[in-house]
Scaffold this active site. Structure first.
Site, short mmCIF file in Angstrom:
data_model
loop_
_atom_site.label_atom_id
_atom_site.label_comp_id
_atom_site.label_asym_id
_atom_site.label_seq_id
_atom_site.Cartn_x
_atom_site.Cartn_y
_atom_site.Cartn_z
N GLY A 61 0.83 -1.20 0.00
CA GLY A 61 0.00 0.00 0.00
C GLY A 61 0.86 1.25 0.00
N HIS A 62 1.89 1.25 -0.87
CA HIS A 62 2.79 2.39 -0.95
C HIS A 62 3.57 2.35 -2.26
CE1 HIS A 62 5.37 -0.76 0.87
NE2 HIS A 62 6.29 -0.23 0.06
N ALA A 63 4.29 3.42 -2.51
CA ALA A 63 5.26 3.51 -3.61
C ALA A 63 6.53 4.09 -2.99
CB ALA A 63 4.74 4.40 -4.73
N ARG A 108 2.28 -0.34 -5.06
CA ARG A 108 2.08 -1.78 -4.93
C ARG A 108 1.31 -2.11 -3.67
NH1 ARG A 108 7.61 -1.39 -4.08
NH2 ARG A 108 7.21 0.11 -5.69
#
Length: 147
Positions: A61-63, A108
């Protein structure tokens, strides 16, 4: 496009499913290799793995601003949802001989972990909290500003 100049400009086409070097020894099982200089798209600086993920949990839940990753399902399987802000795709990782390369600038989320799953991540930077983009709206704004 040279992503080292502007990593946030990464698109889905920069993500790759790679076959890792592996060897079979009759009666002794399999050996998979992930080493610097072994045709990997990154120079490995840090390794971590995720396991014992409860049913229904979502990880990631991040980039990243700069960090590139190679993710491998060492045991079991899980889904990786990827988006560059325009295009979204889901890749199921289920073979320890495959790695999913995710460049900086791609969001992602990992989900649908099978029982006993182990997700291995190889990174090309040391941990740096300031490299994480954890807010999806901020991610979209950053992506739009680099176009």
């Amino acid at each position: 496009m040279n992503l080292s100049d502007n990593p946030l400009a990464a698109r889905m086409s920069h993500c790759q499913l790679l076959e890792l070097e592996h060897h079979s020894a009759s009666g002794f099982g399999m050996l998979t290799v992930a080493a610097n200089g072994n045709e990997l798209p990154i120079e490995i600086r840090r390794v971590f793995y995720i396991y014992d993920v409860p049913a229904g949990a979502v990880r990631g839940g991040h980039a990243h601003h700069r960090m590139n990753e190679l993710i491998v399902a060492v045991s079991g399987c899980f889904d990786v949802e990827l988006t560059d802000g325009k295009t979204t795709t889901t890749v199921t990782l289920r073979r320890p001989t495959q790695g999913l390369f995710i460049p900086a600038g791609v969001w992602r989320s990992l989900s649908n972990f099978s029982s006993g799953c182990v997700a291995l991540t190889l990174c090309d930077t040391d941990y740096d909290e300031s490299d994480y983009i954890r807010d999806y709206n901020e991610f979209i704004q950053l992506k739009e500003s680099c176009l």
